[in-house]
Design a protein around this motif. Structure first.
Motif, PDB file in Angstrom:
ATOM      1  N   GLU A  17      20.572  -9.403 -28.284  1.00 49.24           N
ATOM      2  CA  GLU A  17      20.873  -9.212 -26.864  1.00 49.24           C
ATOM      3  C   GLU A  17      21.592 -10.435 -26.297  1.00 49.24           C
ATOM      4  O   GLU A  17      22.574 -10.303 -25.561  1.00 49.24           O
ATOM      5  CB  GLU A  17      19.594  -8.940 -26.076  1.00 49.24           C
ATOM      6  CG  GLU A  17      19.010  -7.572 -26.285  1.00 49.24           C
ATOM      7  CD  GLU A  17      17.674  -7.404 -25.579  1.00 49.24           C
ATOM      8  OE1 GLU A  17      17.167  -8.372 -24.967  1.00 49.24           O
ATOM      9  OE2 GLU A  17      17.128  -6.284 -25.629  1.00 49.24           O
ATOM     10  N   GLY A  57       6.282  -8.267 -39.103  1.00 53.79           N
ATOM     11  CA  GLY A  57       7.474  -7.421 -38.986  1.00 53.79           C
ATOM     12  C   GLY A  57       7.827  -7.134 -37.540  1.00 53.79           C
ATOM     13  O   GLY A  57       8.996  -7.153 -37.151  1.00 53.79           O
ATOM     14  N   ARG A  58       6.816  -6.869 -36.754  1.00 54.57           N
ATOM     15  CA  ARG A  58       7.040  -6.616 -35.327  1.00 54.57           C
ATOM     16  C   ARG A  58       7.607  -7.851 -34.633  1.00 54.57           C
ATOM     17  O   ARG A  58       8.533  -7.758 -33.827  1.00 54.57           O
ATOM     18  CB  ARG A  58       5.728  -6.198 -34.685  1.00 54.57           C
ATOM     19  CG  ARG A  58       5.825  -5.844 -33.249  1.00 54.57           C
ATOM     20  CD  ARG A  58       4.516  -5.282 -32.771  1.00 54.57           C
ATOM     21  NE  ARG A  58       4.389  -5.483 -31.346  1.00 54.57           N
ATOM     22  CZ  ARG A  58       3.306  -5.205 -30.665  1.00 54.57           C
ATOM     23  NH1 ARG A  58       2.242  -4.725 -31.266  1.00 54.57           N
ATOM     24  NH2 ARG A  58       3.275  -5.409 -29.373  1.00 54.57           N
ATOM     25  N   VAL A  91       9.316 -10.282 -36.042  1.00 53.07           N
ATOM     26  CA  VAL A  91      10.685 -10.455 -36.534  1.00 53.07           C
ATOM     27  C   VAL A  91      11.628  -9.518 -35.777  1.00 53.07           C
ATOM     28  O   VAL A  91      12.718  -9.929 -35.340  1.00 53.07           O
ATOM     29  CB  VAL A  91      10.757 -10.210 -38.062  1.00 53.07           C
ATOM     30  CG1 VAL A  91      12.198 -10.078 -38.526  1.00 53.07           C
ATOM     31  CG2 VAL A  91      10.049 -11.315 -38.811  1.00 53.07           C
ATOM     32  N   ALA A  92      11.232  -8.283 -35.613  1.00 50.08           N
ATOM     33  CA  ALA A  92      12.068  -7.305 -34.907  1.00 50.08           C
ATOM     34  C   ALA A  92      12.286  -7.719 -33.451  1.00 50.08           C
ATOM     35  O   ALA A  92      13.406  -7.610 -32.926  1.00 50.08           O
ATOM     36  CB  ALA A  92      11.436  -5.926 -34.976  1.00 50.08           C
ATOM     37  N   GLU A  93      11.245  -8.201 -32.778  1.00 54.68           N
ATOM     38  CA  GLU A  93      11.373  -8.635 -31.389  1.00 54.68           C
ATOM     39  C   GLU A  93      12.320  -9.825 -31.265  1.00 54.68           C
ATOM     40  O   GLU A  93      13.190  -9.860 -30.379  1.00 54.68           O
ATOM     41  CB  GLU A  93       9.999  -8.999 -30.819  1.00 54.68           C
ATOM     42  CG  GLU A  93       9.106  -7.813 -30.556  1.00 54.68           C
ATOM     43  CD  GLU A  93       7.702  -8.224 -30.116  1.00 54.68           C
ATOM     44  OE1 GLU A  93       7.394  -9.438 -30.127  1.00 54.68           O
ATOM     45  OE2 GLU A  93       6.925  -7.327 -29.761  1.00 54.68           O
ATOM     46  N   MET A 124      14.679 -10.767 -33.410  1.00 55.61           N
ATOM     47  CA  MET A 124      16.046 -10.354 -33.733  1.00 55.61           C
ATOM     48  C   MET A 124      16.675  -9.573 -32.578  1.00 55.61           C
ATOM     49  O   MET A 124      17.860  -9.757 -32.267  1.00 55.61           O
ATOM     50  CB  MET A 124      16.052  -9.523 -35.016  1.00 55.61           C
ATOM     51  CG  MET A 124      15.790 -10.356 -36.266  1.00 55.61           C
ATOM     52  SD  MET A 124      15.894  -9.418 -37.791  1.00 55.61           S
ATOM     53  CE  MET A 124      17.615  -9.023 -37.833  1.00 55.61           C
ATOM     54  N   THR A 125      15.900  -8.725 -31.940  1.00 54.86           N
ATOM     55  CA  THR A 125      16.409  -7.972 -30.802  1.00 54.86           C
ATOM     56  C   THR A 125      16.804  -8.899 -29.663  1.00 54.86           C
ATOM     57  O   THR A 125      17.873  -8.752 -29.063  1.00 54.86           O
ATOM     58  CB  THR A 125      15.355  -6.955 -30.307  1.00 54.86           C
ATOM     59  OG1 THR A 125      15.016  -6.077 -31.376  1.00 54.86           O
ATOM     60  CG2 THR A 125      15.868  -6.147 -29.129  1.00 54.86           C
ATOM     61  N   GLU A 126      15.958  -9.894 -29.363  1.00 54.57           N
ATOM     62  CA  GLU A 126      16.264 -10.856 -28.309  1.00 54.57           C
ATOM     63  C   GLU A 126      17.542 -11.643 -28.632  1.00 54.57           C
ATOM     64  O   GLU A 126      18.402 -11.834 -27.777  1.00 54.57           O
ATOM     65  CB  GLU A 126      15.098 -11.821 -28.105  1.00 54.57           C
ATOM     66  CG  GLU A 126      13.889 -11.196 -27.468  1.00 54.57           C
ATOM     67  CD  GLU A 126      12.685 -12.131 -27.462  1.00 54.57           C
ATOM     68  OE1 GLU A 126      12.813 -13.306 -27.905  1.00 54.57           O
ATOM     69  OE2 GLU A 126      11.610 -11.695 -27.022  1.00 54.57           O
TER      70      GLU A 126
END
Length: 109
Positions: free
Chosen positions: A24, A12-13, A15-17, A19-21
């Protein structure tokens, strides 16, 4: 990673990283495109203005007046206070409206 909860946390972490990249990057690209579009629109407007002024000056020269139709040059080196110009045009329009109204009332009387 034998514990499924720990594994799920790290997945999950990650995936979140990612998606955030990607968000951005997409946001940065979108802002870049908006900036390019704005620059292109400004350049097109400047070219259009220059062409209009050039044609107006040629028309004035062709009529033999020899006067420039505007108070500024095509290169844009002379700064023009657009708000002052707008205010002057509004004042002229208001004056012409009152004169037209005065003419209409004098004809109807």
């Amino acid at each position: 990673m034998s514990n499924p909860l720990v594994q799920a946390f790290f997945v999950g972490r990650a995936v979140a990283e990612i998606m955030t990249e990607r968000l951005e990057n997409a946001f940065t690209d979108a802002l870049s495109e908006v900036g390019k579009l704005d620059a292109e629109l400004r350049e097109n407007l400047r070219q259009f203005t220059d062409e209009v002024i050039e044609r107006a000056n040629r028309a004035a020269d062709a009529t033999g007046t020899g006067e420039s139709t505007t108070g500024f040059s095509n290169t844009g080196t002379n700064s023009v206070d657009l708000q002052a110009m707008i205010d002057e045009l509004r004042a002229e329009i208001a004056f012409l409206r009152t004169e037209l109204q005065r003419y209409r009332t004098s004809r109807s009387s």
